[in-house]
Design a protein around this motif. Structure first.
Motif, PDB file in Angstrom:
ATOM      1  N   LEU A   1       0.816  -1.211   0.000  1.00 24.21           N
ATOM      2  CA  LEU A   1       0.000   0.000   0.000  1.00 24.21           C
ATOM      3  C   LEU A   1       0.850   1.261   0.000  1.00 24.21           C
ATOM      4  CD1 LEU A   1      -2.700  -1.129   2.591  1.00 24.21           C
ATOM      5  CD2 LEU A   1      -2.875  -1.124   0.107  1.00 24.21           C
ATOM      6  N   GLU A   2       2.158   1.124  -0.024  1.00 23.56           N
ATOM      7  CA  GLU A   2       3.068   2.267  -0.010  1.00 23.56           C
ATOM      8  C   GLU A   2       4.039   2.160  -1.181  1.00 23.56           C
ATOM      9  OE1 GLU A   2       4.789   2.334   3.889  1.00 23.56           O
ATOM     10  OE2 GLU A   2       2.832   2.282   4.866  1.00 23.56           O
ATOM     11  N   PRO A   3       3.610   2.532  -2.382  1.00 23.73           N
ATOM     12  CA  PRO A   3       4.509   2.441  -3.537  1.00 23.73           C
ATOM     13  C   PRO A   3       5.733   3.310  -3.319  1.00 23.73           C
ATOM     14  CG  PRO A   3       2.548   3.741  -4.051  1.00 23.73           C
ATOM     15  CD  PRO A   3       2.297   3.098  -2.722  1.00 23.73           C
ATOM     16  N   PRO A   4       6.910   2.826  -3.679  1.00 27.53           N
ATOM     17  CA  PRO A   4       8.135   3.570  -3.388  1.00 27.53           C
ATOM     18  C   PRO A   4       8.276   4.821  -4.234  1.00 27.53           C
ATOM     19  CG  PRO A   4       8.625   1.677  -4.764  1.00 27.53           C
ATOM     20  CD  PRO A   4       7.177   1.558  -4.386  1.00 27.53           C
ATOM     21  N   LEU A   5       8.978   5.798  -3.682  1.00 27.05           N
ATOM     22  CA  LEU A   5       9.373   6.964  -4.459  1.00 27.05           C
ATOM     23  C   LEU A   5      10.399   6.512  -5.489  1.00 27.05           C
ATOM     24  CD1 LEU A   5       9.362  10.109  -4.782  1.00 27.05           C
ATOM     25  CD2 LEU A   5      11.304  10.123  -3.208  1.00 27.05           C
TER      26      LEU A   5
ATOM     27  N   ALA B   1      21.766  13.122  -6.741  1.00 31.22           N
ATOM     28  CA  ALA B   1      22.088  14.434  -6.166  1.00 31.22           C
ATOM     29  C   ALA B   1      21.399  15.548  -6.947  1.00 31.22           C
ATOM     30  CB  ALA B   1      23.603  14.639  -6.159  1.00 31.22           C
ATOM     31  N   ASP B   2      21.278  15.385  -8.261  1.00 30.94           N
ATOM     32  CA  ASP B   2      20.582  16.391  -9.069  1.00 30.94           C
ATOM     33  C   ASP B   2      19.093  16.461  -8.703  1.00 30.94           C
ATOM     34  OD1 ASP B   2      22.904  16.985 -10.656  1.00 30.94           O
ATOM     35  OD2 ASP B   2      22.573  15.085 -11.697  1.00 30.94           O
ATOM     36  N   VAL B   3      18.479  15.296  -8.510  1.00 31.36           N
ATOM     37  CA  VAL B   3      17.061  15.263  -8.144  1.00 31.36           C
ATOM     38  C   VAL B   3      16.855  15.923  -6.787  1.00 31.36           C
ATOM     39  CG1 VAL B   3      15.109  13.763  -7.586  1.00 31.36           C
ATOM     40  CG2 VAL B   3      16.588  13.217  -9.522  1.00 31.36           C
ATOM     41  N   GLN B   4      17.733  15.598  -5.831  1.00 31.39           N
ATOM     42  CA  GLN B   4      17.597  16.198  -4.499  1.00 31.39           C
ATOM     43  C   GLN B   4      17.762  17.711  -4.574  1.00 31.39           C
ATOM     44  OE1 GLN B   4      19.551  17.752  -2.009  1.00 31.39           O
ATOM     45  NE2 GLN B   4      17.993  17.448  -0.421  1.00 31.39           N
TER      46      GLN B   4
ATOM     47  N   ARG C   1       6.994  14.136 -12.259  1.00 33.10           N
ATOM     48  CA  ARG C   1       6.837  12.696 -12.483  1.00 33.10           C
ATOM     49  C   ARG C   1       7.398  11.903 -11.301  1.00 33.10           C
ATOM     50  NH1 ARG C   1       8.102  14.245 -17.864  1.00 33.10           N
ATOM     51  NH2 ARG C   1      10.316  13.798 -17.515  1.00 33.10           N
ATOM     52  N   ILE C   2       8.517  12.367 -10.758  1.00 30.89           N
ATOM     53  CA  ILE C   2       9.098  11.687  -9.594  1.00 30.89           C
ATOM     54  C   ILE C   2       8.154  11.802  -8.400  1.00 30.89           C
ATOM     55  CG2 ILE C   2      11.009  11.734  -7.940  1.00 30.89           C
ATOM     56  CD1 ILE C   2      12.770  12.746 -10.296  1.00 30.89           C
ATOM     57  N   ARG C   3       7.633  13.009  -8.168  1.00 32.77           N
ATOM     58  CA  ARG C   3       6.748  13.239  -7.013  1.00 32.77           C
ATOM     59  C   ARG C   3       5.470  12.411  -7.127  1.00 32.77           C
ATOM     60  NH1 ARG C   3       3.931  13.364  -3.474  1.00 32.77           N
ATOM     61  NH2 ARG C   3       3.579  14.919  -1.836  1.00 32.77           N
ATOM     62  N   GLU C   4       4.971  12.211  -8.321  1.00 34.91           N
ATOM     63  CA  GLU C   4       3.729  11.459  -8.506  1.00 34.91           C
ATOM     64  C   GLU C   4       3.876   9.974  -8.172  1.00 34.91           C
ATOM     65  OE1 GLU C   4       2.753  12.274 -12.527  1.00 34.91           O
ATOM     66  OE2 GLU C   4       1.908  14.267 -12.112  1.00 34.91           O
ATOM     67  N   THR C   5       5.108   9.465  -8.133  1.00 36.57           N
ATOM     68  CA  THR C   5       5.287   8.053  -7.776  1.00 36.57           C
ATOM     69  C   THR C   5       5.045   7.821  -6.289  1.00 36.57           C
ATOM     70  OG1 THR C   5       7.686   8.251  -7.345  1.00 36.57           O
ATOM     71  CG2 THR C   5       6.985   7.797  -9.622  1.00 36.57           C
ATOM     72  N   ALA C   6       5.097   8.869  -5.476  1.00 35.80           N
ATOM     73  CA  ALA C   6       4.873   8.744  -4.024  1.00 35.80           C
ATOM     74  C   ALA C   6       3.378   8.842  -3.746  1.00 35.80           C
ATOM     75  CB  ALA C   6       5.632   9.832  -3.272  1.00 35.80           C
TER      76      ALA C   6
END
Length: 348
Positions: free
Chosen positions: A12-16, A27-30, A46-51
Protein backbone atom coordinates in the motif's frame (compact mmCIF):
# COMPACT_ATOMS: atom_id res chain seq x y z
CA UNK A 1 17.55 3.33 -14.95
CA UNK A 2 14.96 3.69 -12.17
CA UNK A 3 16.22 3.85 -8.59
CA UNK A 4 14.20 3.20 -5.45
CA UNK A 5 15.22 3.45 -1.82
CA UNK A 6 15.92 0.12 -0.14
CA UNK A 7 13.33 -0.10 2.67
CA UNK A 8 10.82 -2.70 3.76
CA UNK A 9 7.89 -1.72 1.56
CA UNK A 10 4.22 -2.42 2.07
CA UNK A 11 2.12 -2.99 -1.06
CA UNK A 12 0.00 0.00 0.00
CA UNK A 13 3.07 2.27 -0.01
CA UNK A 14 4.51 2.44 -3.54
CA UNK A 15 8.13 3.57 -3.39
CA UNK A 16 9.37 6.96 -4.46
CA UNK A 17 11.00 6.34 -7.84
CA UNK A 18 13.31 8.45 -9.98
CA UNK A 19 14.35 7.65 -13.59
CA UNK A 20 18.06 8.34 -13.23
CA UNK A 21 20.52 8.52 -16.12
CA UNK A 22 23.90 9.99 -16.95
CA UNK A 23 22.58 13.56 -16.98
CA UNK A 24 20.26 13.20 -13.99
CA UNK A 25 21.77 11.70 -10.85
CA UNK A 26 20.26 11.33 -7.38
CA UNK A 27 22.09 14.43 -6.17
CA UNK A 28 20.58 16.39 -9.07
CA UNK A 29 17.06 15.26 -8.14
CA UNK A 30 17.60 16.20 -4.50
CA UNK A 31 18.91 19.62 -5.53
CA UNK A 32 15.91 20.19 -7.82
CA UNK A 33 13.54 19.32 -4.98
CA UNK A 34 14.99 22.15 -2.91
CA UNK A 35 14.67 24.88 -5.54
CA UNK A 36 11.55 26.96 -6.16
CA UNK A 37 12.69 27.40 -9.75
CA UNK A 38 11.89 23.69 -10.34
CA UNK A 39 8.28 23.84 -9.09
CA UNK A 40 7.00 23.38 -12.64
CA UNK A 41 9.70 20.97 -13.79
CA UNK A 42 7.96 18.01 -15.51
CA UNK A 43 10.72 15.58 -14.47
CA UNK A 44 10.33 16.51 -10.81
CA UNK A 45 6.54 16.24 -11.10
CA UNK A 46 6.84 12.70 -12.48
CA UNK A 47 9.10 11.69 -9.59
CA UNK A 48 6.75 13.24 -7.01
CA UNK A 49 3.73 11.46 -8.51
CA UNK A 50 5.29 8.05 -7.78
CA UNK A 51 4.87 8.74 -4.02
CA UNK A 52 1.19 7.85 -4.04
CA UNK A 53 -1.14 7.61 -1.07
CA UNK A 54 -3.53 4.67 -1.22
CA UNK A 55 -6.27 3.46 1.08
CA UNK A 56 -4.39 1.95 4.01
CA UNK A 57 -1.08 3.79 3.45
CA UNK A 58 0.62 4.47 6.78
CA UNK A 59 0.84 8.21 7.41
CA UNK A 60 2.96 9.95 10.05
CA UNK A 61 2.91 13.38 11.65
CA UNK A 62 5.92 14.32 13.79
CA UNK A 63 4.84 15.90 17.08
CA UNK A 64 6.08 17.90 20.03
CA UNK A 65 5.33 16.78 23.60
CA UNK A 66 2.53 19.35 23.81
CA UNK A 67 0.99 18.06 20.58
CA UNK A 68 1.09 14.49 21.93
CA UNK A 69 -0.85 15.66 24.98
CA UNK A 70 -3.32 17.36 22.64
CA UNK A 71 -3.91 14.17 20.68
CA UNK A 72 -4.38 12.22 23.91
CA UNK A 73 -7.07 14.75 24.72
CA UNK A 74 -8.86 14.27 21.41
CA UNK A 75 -7.06 16.20 18.66
CA UNK A 76 -7.40 14.70 15.20
CA UNK A 77 -4.71 14.39 12.48
CA UNK A 78 -4.38 17.57 10.41
CA UNK A 79 -1.79 19.63 8.57
CA UNK A 80 1.62 18.43 7.38
CA UNK A 81 2.31 14.71 7.34
CA UNK A 82 4.41 12.07 5.55
CA UNK A 83 4.17 8.51 4.34
CA UNK A 84 5.77 6.22 6.89
CA UNK A 85 7.91 4.52 4.23
CA UNK A 86 9.50 7.83 3.21
CA UNK A 87 10.81 8.65 6.70
CA UNK A 88 11.53 5.11 7.94
CA UNK A 89 15.23 5.94 8.08
CA UNK A 90 14.71 8.88 10.44
CA UNK A 91 14.60 7.48 13.96
CA UNK A 92 16.60 9.76 16.21
CA UNK A 93 14.91 12.80 17.78
CA UNK A 94 17.38 15.19 16.17
CA UNK A 95 16.60 13.70 12.74
CA UNK A 96 12.84 13.92 13.25
CA UNK A 97 13.11 17.55 14.39
CA UNK A 98 13.42 18.52 10.72
CA UNK A 99 9.81 17.42 10.18
CA UNK A 100 8.20 19.08 13.20
CA UNK A 101 5.51 21.67 12.59
CA UNK A 102 5.89 23.79 15.73
CA UNK A 103 9.23 25.35 14.84
CA UNK A 104 10.98 24.07 17.99
CA UNK A 105 14.17 22.02 17.85
CA UNK A 106 14.40 20.31 21.27
CA UNK A 107 15.66 16.81 20.54
CA UNK A 108 15.73 14.88 23.82
CA UNK A 109 12.74 12.68 22.83
CA UNK A 110 10.97 12.39 19.48
CA UNK A 111 7.23 11.82 19.07
CA UNK A 112 4.91 11.02 16.19
CA UNK A 113 1.34 10.05 15.35
CA UNK A 114 0.93 7.17 12.88
CA UNK A 115 -2.32 6.14 11.23
CA UNK A 116 -3.59 4.54 8.03
CA UNK A 117 -5.12 6.68 5.30
CA UNK A 118 -8.86 6.21 4.83
CA UNK A 119 -8.77 7.56 1.27
CA UNK A 120 -6.28 9.40 -1.01
CA UNK A 121 -8.78 12.25 -1.40
CA UNK A 122 -7.89 13.32 2.16
CA UNK A 123 -4.36 14.41 1.15
CA UNK A 124 -2.89 17.22 -0.96
CA UNK A 125 0.57 18.40 -1.99
CA UNK A 126 1.46 21.63 -0.13
CA UNK A 127 2.20 24.50 -2.45
CA UNK A 128 0.75 22.60 -5.39
CA UNK A 129 -2.29 23.39 -7.49
CA UNK A 130 -4.64 23.02 -4.51
CA UNK A 131 -2.53 25.21 -2.19
CA UNK A 132 -0.59 27.70 -4.33
CA UNK A 133 -0.47 30.43 -1.68
CA UNK A 134 1.53 28.53 0.93
CA UNK A 135 4.87 28.81 -0.85
CA UNK A 136 4.55 32.60 -1.17
CA UNK A 137 4.03 33.38 2.54
CA UNK A 138 6.90 35.37 4.07
CA UNK A 139 8.89 34.23 7.11
CA UNK A 140 7.09 36.51 9.58
CA UNK A 141 3.75 34.87 8.71
CA UNK A 142 4.77 31.24 9.19
CA UNK A 143 6.06 28.78 11.77
CA UNK A 144 8.48 26.02 10.90
CA UNK A 145 10.23 25.34 7.63
CA UNK A 146 9.26 27.22 4.50
CA UNK A 147 7.06 25.50 1.92
CA UNK A 148 9.12 25.00 -1.22
CA UNK A 149 6.20 24.25 -3.52
CA UNK A 150 8.04 21.31 -5.11
CA UNK A 151 6.18 18.71 -3.05
CA UNK A 152 9.28 17.86 -1.01
CA UNK A 153 10.27 18.96 2.47
CA UNK A 154 13.30 21.25 2.94
CA UNK A 155 16.38 19.11 3.57
CA UNK A 156 20.06 19.27 2.71
CA UNK A 157 20.34 15.47 2.44
CA UNK A 158 17.00 13.71 2.05
CA UNK A 159 14.32 13.53 -0.62
CA UNK A 160 11.08 13.39 1.39
CA UNK A 161 7.65 13.87 -0.22
CA UNK A 162 5.36 15.88 2.05
CA UNK A 163 1.58 16.05 2.27
CA UNK A 164 -1.10 18.03 4.06
CA UNK A 165 -4.58 16.98 5.05
CA UNK A 166 -6.82 18.25 2.23
CA UNK A 167 -7.70 21.86 2.95
CA UNK A 168 -5.95 21.48 6.33
CA UNK A 169 -9.00 19.56 7.51
CA UNK A 170 -9.18 17.50 10.67
CA UNK A 171 -9.27 13.82 9.69
CA UNK A 172 -11.14 11.33 11.90
CA UNK A 173 -8.78 8.90 13.60
CA UNK A 174 -8.90 5.36 12.21
CA UNK A 175 -8.83 2.37 14.50
CA UNK A 176 -5.41 1.36 15.85
CA UNK A 177 -3.71 4.71 15.25
CA UNK A 178 -0.53 4.92 17.29
CA UNK A 179 1.34 7.55 19.28
CA UNK A 180 5.05 6.79 19.00
CA UNK A 181 8.14 7.73 20.98
CA UNK A 182 11.74 7.76 19.77
CA UNK A 183 14.65 7.45 22.18
CA UNK A 184 18.02 9.16 21.78
CA UNK A 185 19.34 5.81 20.49
CA UNK A 186 16.76 5.76 17.70
CA UNK A 187 14.48 3.10 19.19
CA UNK A 188 10.82 3.37 18.12
CA UNK A 189 8.29 2.63 20.86
CA UNK A 190 4.50 2.44 20.56
CA UNK A 191 3.32 4.55 23.50
CA UNK A 192 -0.45 4.46 22.98
CA UNK A 193 -2.92 2.96 20.53
CA UNK A 194 -6.32 4.48 19.71
CA UNK A 195 -9.53 2.67 20.64
CA UNK A 196 -12.29 4.23 18.50
CA UNK A 197 -15.30 2.64 20.18
CA UNK A 198 -14.15 4.00 23.56
CA UNK A 199 -12.76 7.25 22.06
CA UNK A 200 -9.59 6.91 24.10
CA UNK A 201 -5.97 5.80 24.11
CA UNK A 202 -4.62 2.56 25.58
CA UNK A 203 -1.06 2.78 26.92
CA UNK A 204 1.28 0.11 25.55
CA UNK A 205 4.66 1.39 26.79
CA UNK A 206 5.96 -0.65 29.71
CA UNK A 207 8.13 0.48 32.65
CA UNK A 208 11.29 0.44 30.52
CA UNK A 209 9.91 3.28 28.36
CA UNK A 210 8.08 5.26 31.02
CA UNK A 211 10.76 7.95 30.74
CA UNK A 212 9.48 8.77 27.25
CA UNK A 213 6.15 9.78 28.80
CA UNK A 214 7.52 11.93 31.60
CA UNK A 215 7.80 15.05 29.44
CA UNK A 216 4.16 15.02 28.28
CA UNK A 217 2.37 17.99 29.89
CA UNK A 218 -0.62 17.01 32.01
CA UNK A 219 -0.19 13.28 31.33
CA UNK A 220 0.42 10.75 34.13
CA UNK A 221 2.91 8.14 32.83
CA UNK A 222 1.38 5.32 34.91
CA UNK A 223 -2.13 5.79 33.56
CA UNK A 224 -3.06 2.81 31.42
CA UNK A 225 -6.05 4.34 29.63
CA UNK A 226 -6.53 7.98 28.65
CA UNK A 227 -10.07 8.94 27.52
CA UNK A 228 -10.32 11.78 25.01
CA UNK A 229 -12.02 14.82 26.51
CA UNK A 230 -12.37 17.04 23.41
CA UNK A 231 -15.40 16.63 21.19
CA UNK A 232 -14.33 15.55 17.69
CA UNK A 233 -14.28 18.35 15.10
CA UNK A 234 -14.85 15.84 12.30
CA UNK A 235 -16.42 12.41 12.27
CA UNK A 236 -17.14 9.49 10.02
CA UNK A 237 -20.75 8.64 9.21
CA UNK A 238 -21.98 5.57 7.39
CA UNK A 239 -25.28 4.24 6.12
CA UNK A 240 -26.86 0.82 6.10
CA UNK A 241 -29.89 0.95 3.85
CA UNK A 242 -31.82 4.06 4.96
CA UNK A 243 -30.22 4.30 8.44
CA UNK A 244 -27.25 6.52 9.34
CA UNK A 245 -24.68 5.64 12.01
CA UNK A 246 -21.43 6.92 13.46
CA UNK A 247 -18.75 4.91 11.73
CA UNK A 248 -15.23 3.63 12.35
CA UNK A 249 -12.56 3.14 9.70
CA UNK A 250 -9.95 0.38 9.96
CA UNK A 251 -8.21 0.71 6.58
CA UNK A 252 -7.67 -0.70 4.10
CA UNK A 253 -10.70 -2.99 4.19
CA UNK A 254 -12.89 -2.57 7.29
CA UNK A 255 -15.45 0.24 7.65
CA UNK A 256 -18.06 -0.44 10.29
CA UNK A 257 -20.69 0.93 12.62
CA UNK A 258 -19.22 2.42 15.82
CA UNK A 259 -20.56 0.17 18.56
CA UNK A 260 -19.24 -1.08 21.90
CA UNK A 261 -20.37 -4.67 21.28
CA UNK A 262 -18.64 -6.60 18.52
CA UNK A 263 -21.89 -8.15 17.37
CA UNK A 264 -23.22 -4.71 16.41
CA UNK A 265 -20.19 -3.62 14.38
CA UNK A 266 -21.84 -4.17 11.01
CA UNK A 267 -20.02 -3.08 7.83
CA UNK A 268 -21.41 0.17 6.43
CA UNK A 269 -22.52 0.49 2.83
CA UNK A 270 -21.43 4.14 2.46
CA UNK A 271 -18.89 6.27 4.32
CA UNK A 272 -18.47 10.06 4.55
CA UNK A 273 -16.30 12.53 6.47
CA UNK A 274 -18.52 15.14 8.13
CA UNK A 275 -17.39 18.58 9.31
CA UNK A 276 -18.62 22.17 9.58
CA UNK A 277 -17.67 24.76 7.00
CA UNK A 278 -18.43 28.46 6.60
CA UNK A 279 -17.49 31.60 4.68
CA UNK A 280 -16.03 34.51 6.66
CA UNK A 281 -14.95 37.75 4.99
CA UNK A 282 -14.92 35.94 1.67
CA UNK A 283 -12.64 33.18 2.99
CA UNK A 284 -13.65 29.52 3.19
CA UNK A 285 -12.97 28.08 6.66
CA UNK A 286 -13.50 25.00 8.77
CA UNK A 287 -15.57 25.65 11.89
CA UNK A 288 -13.65 23.89 14.66
CA UNK A 289 -15.45 25.21 17.73
CA UNK A 290 -18.33 27.57 18.47
CA UNK A 291 -20.63 28.86 21.16
CA UNK A 292 -23.51 31.33 21.11
CA UNK A 293 -21.29 34.24 20.04
CA UNK A 294 -17.92 33.11 18.64
CA UNK A 295 -16.50 30.49 16.31
CA UNK A 296 -12.95 29.21 15.97
CA UNK A 297 -12.06 28.90 12.29
CA UNK A 298 -9.23 27.33 10.27
CA UNK A 299 -8.42 28.56 6.76
CA UNK A 300 -8.69 25.98 3.97
CA UNK A 301 -6.47 27.86 1.50
CA UNK A 302 -4.17 30.22 3.42
CA UNK A 303 -2.46 32.89 1.33
CA UNK A 304 -1.35 36.47 1.80
CA UNK A 305 -4.75 37.91 0.86
CA UNK A 306 -6.81 35.69 3.16
CA UNK A 307 -4.45 36.33 6.08
CA UNK A 308 -4.74 40.08 5.56
CA UNK A 309 -8.55 39.91 5.45
CA UNK A 310 -9.08 37.57 8.41
CA UNK A 311 -6.08 38.35 10.61
CA UNK A 312 -5.63 34.60 11.06
CA UNK A 313 -2.67 33.53 13.19
CA UNK A 314 -0.23 30.73 12.40
CA UNK A 315 -0.39 28.03 15.09
CA UNK A 316 1.88 25.52 13.39
CA UNK A 317 3.36 25.02 9.96
CA UNK A 318 0.67 25.88 7.38
CA UNK A 319 -2.17 26.00 9.93
CA UNK A 320 -3.89 29.39 10.28
CA UNK A 321 -6.79 29.96 12.63
CA UNK A 322 -8.90 32.89 13.85
CA UNK A 323 -11.89 33.64 16.07
CA UNK A 324 -14.90 35.22 14.37
CA UNK A 325 -18.29 36.51 15.58
CA UNK A 326 -20.79 33.77 14.86
CA UNK A 327 -23.19 36.27 13.31
CA UNK A 328 -20.65 37.21 10.62
CA UNK A 329 -20.43 33.69 9.19
CA UNK A 330 -22.03 33.11 5.82
CA UNK A 331 -22.96 29.84 4.11
CA UNK A 332 -22.53 28.05 7.45
CA UNK A 333 -23.25 24.38 6.72
CA UNK A 334 -22.40 20.76 7.43
CA UNK A 335 -20.21 19.28 4.72
CA UNK A 336 -20.13 15.57 3.91
CA UNK A 337 -17.23 14.27 1.82
CA UNK A 338 -18.25 10.87 0.46
CA UNK A 339 -15.64 8.14 0.07
CA UNK A 340 -15.81 5.54 -2.68
CA UNK A 341 -16.14 2.22 -0.84
CA UNK A 342 -16.45 -1.26 -2.30
CA UNK A 343 -20.00 -2.60 -1.90
CA UNK A 344 -20.82 -3.97 1.54
CA UNK A 345 -23.39 -6.71 2.05
CA UNK A 346 -26.86 -5.27 2.58
CA UNK A 347 -28.67 -5.89 5.85
CA UNK A 348 -32.42 -6.05 6.40
Amino acid sequence: MTVTREVDLEPLEPPLMAPLHRDLGWADVQRMSQSASHREDPALHRIRETAAVRRGTRMVKVLSAAQVAGHLGGWLPYGFCYRACDIEHLRRPEELALLRTDGAMDTEVGYALRWRAVDPVDYEIPGGAAQPGLAALPAHQRIGALVLGTGFTPSSDDLIPEYISAGFADLPLPANAQLLGYSSAGEEVVLYTYQPEQHGWLRLAGPKWRRLLEGLPGITPDREYVPCTDAPTAQLVGRINEHEYQAVADPPEEFRVRALTRAARYPVQTLSRRAEQALWRGTVCWVLQRDERWARLRLLRPDAESLAVTGARCYERGVYEAWAPLGELQDHHIMDLAYDLPPAPARL
